[in-house]
Design a protein around this motif. Structure first.
Motif, PDB file in Angstrom:
ATOM      1  N   ASP A 206      -3.151   0.526 -14.628  1.00  0.00           N
ATOM      2  CA  ASP A 206      -3.747   0.949 -15.127  1.00  0.00           C
ATOM      3  C   ASP A 206      -3.942   2.351 -14.621  1.00  0.00           C
ATOM      4  OD1 ASP A 206      -5.397   0.375 -12.640  1.00  0.00           O
ATOM      5  OD2 ASP A 206      -6.554  -0.631 -12.983  1.00  0.00           O
ATOM      6  N   ASN A 207      -2.668   2.790 -13.858  1.00  0.00           N
ATOM      7  CA  ASN A 207      -3.181   4.345 -13.636  1.00  0.00           C
ATOM      8  C   ASN A 207      -4.486   5.037 -13.068  1.00  0.00           C
ATOM      9  OD1 ASN A 207      -0.296   4.287 -14.828  1.00  0.00           O
ATOM     10  ND2 ASN A 207      -1.576   4.524 -16.818  1.00  0.00           N
ATOM     11  N   ASP A 208      -4.578   4.350 -12.305  1.00  0.00           N
ATOM     12  CA  ASP A 208      -5.379   4.763 -11.031  1.00  0.00           C
ATOM     13  C   ASP A 208      -5.375   5.184  -9.611  1.00  0.00           C
ATOM     14  OD1 ASP A 208      -5.980   2.307 -10.462  1.00  0.00           O
ATOM     15  OD2 ASP A 208      -7.816   0.981 -10.370  1.00  0.00           O
ATOM     16  N   GLY A 209      -4.092   4.952  -9.333  1.00  0.00           N
ATOM     17  CA  GLY A 209      -3.659   5.038  -8.623  1.00  0.00           C
ATOM     18  C   GLY A 209      -3.469   3.809  -7.330  1.00  0.00           C
ATOM     19  N   LYS A 210      -3.734   2.759  -7.349  1.00  0.00           N
ATOM     20  CA  LYS A 210      -4.523   2.075  -6.734  1.00  0.00           C
ATOM     21  C   LYS A 210      -3.192   0.030  -7.305  1.00  0.00           C
ATOM     22  CE  LYS A 210      -8.555   2.446  -4.737  1.00  0.00           C
ATOM     23  NZ  LYS A 210     -10.074   1.525  -4.582  1.00  0.00           N
ATOM     24  N   ALA A 211      -2.641  -0.201  -6.281  1.00  0.00           N
ATOM     25  CA  ALA A 211      -2.125  -1.604  -7.031  1.00  0.00           C
ATOM     26  C   ALA A 211      -3.026  -2.575  -8.007  1.00  0.00           C
ATOM     27  CB  ALA A 211      -1.328  -2.013  -5.671  1.00  0.00           C
TER      28      ALA A 211
ATOM     29  N   VAL B 257      -5.547  -1.520  -3.121  1.00  0.00           N
ATOM     30  CA  VAL B 257      -5.229  -2.012  -3.659  1.00  0.00           C
ATOM     31  C   VAL B 257      -6.486  -1.958  -4.326  1.00  0.00           C
ATOM     32  CG1 VAL B 257      -4.443  -4.966  -3.508  1.00  0.00           C
ATOM     33  CG2 VAL B 257      -3.602  -3.059  -1.925  1.00  0.00           C
ATOM     34  N   GLU B 258      -6.630  -3.139  -5.277  1.00  0.00           N
ATOM     35  CA  GLU B 258      -7.471  -3.579  -6.488  1.00  0.00           C
ATOM     36  C   GLU B 258      -7.185  -5.047  -7.152  1.00  0.00           C
ATOM     37  OE1 GLU B 258      -9.471  -1.381  -8.884  1.00  0.00           O
ATOM     38  OE2 GLU B 258      -7.493  -0.813 -10.553  1.00  0.00           O
ATOM     39  N   GLN B 259      -8.639  -5.606  -7.045  1.00  0.00           N
ATOM     40  CA  GLN B 259      -8.471  -7.127  -6.751  1.00  0.00           C
ATOM     41  C   GLN B 259      -8.588  -6.964  -8.590  1.00  0.00           C
ATOM     42  OE1 GLN B 259      -9.195 -11.770  -6.526  1.00  0.00           O
ATOM     43  NE2 GLN B 259     -10.852 -10.256  -5.182  1.00  0.00           N
ATOM     44  N   ILE B 260      -7.695  -7.724  -9.445  1.00  0.00           N
ATOM     45  CA  ILE B 260      -8.460  -7.641 -10.653  1.00  0.00           C
ATOM     46  C   ILE B 260      -8.811  -9.347 -10.344  1.00  0.00           C
ATOM     47  CG2 ILE B 260      -7.405  -7.763 -13.352  1.00  0.00           C
ATOM     48  CD1 ILE B 260      -7.534  -4.824 -11.570  1.00  0.00           C
ATOM     49  N   SER B 261     -10.434  -9.191 -11.265  1.00  0.00           N
ATOM     50  CA  SER B 261     -10.090 -10.831 -11.623  1.00  0.00           C
ATOM     51  C   SER B 261     -10.921 -10.719 -13.622  1.00  0.00           C
ATOM     52  CB  SER B 261     -11.803 -11.115 -10.869  1.00  0.00           C
ATOM     53  OG  SER B 261     -12.130 -11.204  -9.114  1.00  0.00           O
ATOM     54  N   GLY B 262      -9.981 -12.236 -12.781  1.00  0.00           N
ATOM     55  CA  GLY B 262     -10.410 -13.028 -14.405  1.00  0.00           C
ATOM     56  C   GLY B 262     -11.013 -14.544 -14.596  1.00  0.00           C
ATOM     57  N   THR B 263      -9.629 -15.448 -15.782  1.00  0.00           N
ATOM     58  CA  THR B 263      -9.220 -16.337 -15.381  1.00  0.00           C
ATOM     59  C   THR B 263      -7.634 -16.505 -14.577  1.00  0.00           C
ATOM     60  OG1 THR B 263     -10.105 -16.491 -17.251  1.00  0.00           O
ATOM     61  CG2 THR B 263      -9.026 -18.706 -17.182  1.00  0.00           C
TER      62      THR B 263
ATOM     63  N   ALA C 174       0.796  -1.071   0.209  1.00  0.00           N
ATOM     64  CA  ALA C 174       0.301   0.491   0.208  1.00  0.00           C
ATOM     65  C   ALA C 174       0.667   1.474  -0.307  1.00  0.00           C
ATOM     66  CB  ALA C 174      -0.881  -0.236   1.195  1.00  0.00           C
ATOM     67  N   ALA C 175       2.074   1.286   0.770  1.00  0.00           N
ATOM     68  CA  ALA C 175       2.680   2.525   0.477  1.00  0.00           C
ATOM     69  C   ALA C 175       3.351   2.630  -0.482  1.00  0.00           C
ATOM     70  CB  ALA C 175       4.146   2.034   1.641  1.00  0.00           C
ATOM     71  N   ASN C 176       4.502   1.360  -1.626  1.00  0.00           N
ATOM     72  CA  ASN C 176       4.307   1.649  -2.827  1.00  0.00           C
ATOM     73  C   ASN C 176       3.022   1.838  -3.781  1.00  0.00           C
ATOM     74  OD1 ASN C 176       7.683   2.275  -2.129  1.00  0.00           O
ATOM     75  ND2 ASN C 176       6.450   0.698  -0.209  1.00  0.00           N
ATOM     76  N   ALA C 177       2.027   1.828  -3.938  1.00  0.00           N
ATOM     77  CA  ALA C 177       0.923   0.613  -4.468  1.00  0.00           C
ATOM     78  C   ALA C 177       0.915   1.708  -6.031  1.00  0.00           C
ATOM     79  CB  ALA C 177      -0.310   1.381  -4.332  1.00  0.00           C
ATOM     80  N   SER C 178       1.623   2.890  -6.242  1.00  0.00           N
ATOM     81  CA  SER C 178       1.880   3.301  -7.831  1.00  0.00           C
ATOM     82  C   SER C 178       2.983   2.013  -8.212  1.00  0.00           C
ATOM     83  CB  SER C 178       3.122   4.366  -7.668  1.00  0.00           C
ATOM     84  OG  SER C 178       4.097   4.680  -6.634  1.00  0.00           O
ATOM     85  N   VAL C 179       3.809   1.627  -8.487  1.00  0.00           N
ATOM     86  CA  VAL C 179       4.268   0.149  -8.268  1.00  0.00           C
ATOM     87  C   VAL C 179       4.024  -0.574  -8.923  1.00  0.00           C
ATOM     88  CG1 VAL C 179       6.689  -1.219  -7.850  1.00  0.00           C
ATOM     89  CG2 VAL C 179       6.888   1.041  -6.579  1.00  0.00           C
ATOM     90  N   PHE C 180       2.891  -0.727  -8.350  1.00  0.00           N
ATOM     91  CA  PHE C 180       1.778  -2.227  -8.673  1.00  0.00           C
ATOM     92  C   PHE C 180       0.479  -1.428  -9.578  1.00  0.00           C
ATOM     93  CE2 PHE C 180       4.102  -2.704  -5.149  1.00  0.00           C
ATOM     94  CZ  PHE C 180       5.082  -4.608  -5.237  1.00  0.00           C
ATOM     95  N   ASP C 181       0.676  -0.203  -9.969  1.00  0.00           N
ATOM     96  CA  ASP C 181      -0.668   0.176 -10.851  1.00  0.00           C
ATOM     97  C   ASP C 181       0.069  -0.040 -12.196  1.00  0.00           C
ATOM     98  OD1 ASP C 181      -2.734   1.613 -11.505  1.00  0.00           O
ATOM     99  OD2 ASP C 181      -1.763   3.777 -10.670  1.00  0.00           O
TER     100      ASP C 181
END
Length: 312
Positions: free
Chosen positions: A153-158, A186-192, A144-151
């Motif tokens: 889609d450029n929405d501000g969340k990992a 953080v946001e979860q990307i769900s899919g296959t 969370a403290a480094n969320a931009s590193v894992f972002d």
């Protein structure tokens, strides 16, 4: 991001639970086995089906009912299926809670049974080791403290590459996101899942940061290796267990006894998963053949299980 809560699970269960009131009648039809829609559990489902056939029953093809937990457990409670081999506990505890169905503490006609893999299966969240080392990340608070590193889609969340909609882990991750201090970042990307994790493998191979859900045993462990190119941030130990309709178990005491004693070594499952992942074209026939080969290689133990099942 798609979120699924225990409230929605309750709605799905409530839609079919009334059908379960009459129980499962033994009409002499085939034993109906489903399987989970993650490939790491396919061989186990086939092993269980073949063992029940050895008891003299006709058994449906598990591949014909490949379901998410979200779909399977309500159908099991309603008697539409008799069992599957792919319960993960405590991850799947939410699907056994009668309060989700009626608003009251009632027992559903569902029982986890036996200990296919006891205290051997692990699931949780991982990141690539390079990012963990360079930024000193060892927890989700660090993410969370480094969320931009894992972002991505450029929405501000990992972006957390997670689970299929309808899996227990998808629900668990979304509940963590809703309730944990780090969740707002953080946001979860769900899919296959296999497609999502293939993208994770590409990212890690290219030296790019990646935050993702993983479990063992699964083919991903051979390419995203804890302590090698990836590290756990949080993990949970699970039991893999068969789960059956209780009325079905009461009507079939021999199958009940069989399910109580079947155990499949974690290493055998992992080896088959790796073989499946490495194959260019792995068919349902290959799954059945692997199950047959496992039974043949463990025939002495299997015969003991069958003797127990028959009341010997």
């Amino acid at each position: 991001m798609i979120k699924r809560s225990s409230t929605l699970i309750a709605a799905a269960l409530a839609a079919v639970v009334m059908l379960s009131a009459c129980g499962v009648e033994d009409d002499g039809g085939p034993v109906s086995i489903a399987r989970a829609n993650w490939s790491s559990g396919y061989m186990q489902a086939s092993i269980y089906a073949q063992l029940i056939e050895e008891l003299g029953y006709e058994v449906t093809d598990p591949a014909a009912a490949t379901l998410s937990p979200y779909s399977f457990y309500p159908a099991l409670a309603a008697g539409q299926y008799d069992l599957w081999a792919n319960g993960w506990f405590p991850l799947h505890d939410i699907y056994l809670d009668g309060e989700n169905v009626t608003g009251q503490e009632v027992d559903l006609p569902i029982d986890p049974i036996g200990w296919q893999v006891a205290q051997g299966a692990t699931d949780g969240l991982m990141i690539d080791k390079a990012t963990a080392d360079s930024l000193g990340i060892n927890s989700m608070d660090g993410v969370a403290a480094n969320a931009s590193v894992f972002d991505t889609d450029n929405d501000g969340k990992a972006n957390l590459f997670g689970c299929n909609v309808g899996w227990g882990c998808e629900t668990a991750i979304n509940e963590q996101i809703a309730n944990e201090s780090w969740g707002s970042s953080v946001e979860q990307i769900s899919g296959t899942y296999d497609e999502l994790v293939a993208g994770v493998v590409d990212r890690v191979s290219a030296g790019e940061p990646a935050l993702f859900y993983a479990w063992t045993p699964n083919w991903t462990n051979t390419v995203l290796v804890d302590g090698g190119n990836a590290v756990w941030l949080q993990s949970n130990v699970n039991d893999i267990r068969a789960v059956a309709n209780t009325d079905f178990l009461d009507a079939h005491p021999d199958i009940h006894r069989l399910l109580e004693v079947v155990a499949i070594p974690l290493g055998d499952i992992a080896a088959q998963n790796a073989k499946m992942a490495a194959a260019d074209d792995y068919s349902e026939a290959d799954v059945e053949a692997d199950a047959e080969a496992w039974i043949a290689a463990n025939r002495t133990v299997v015969d003991g299980w069958l003797i127990t099942a028959r009341g010997g």
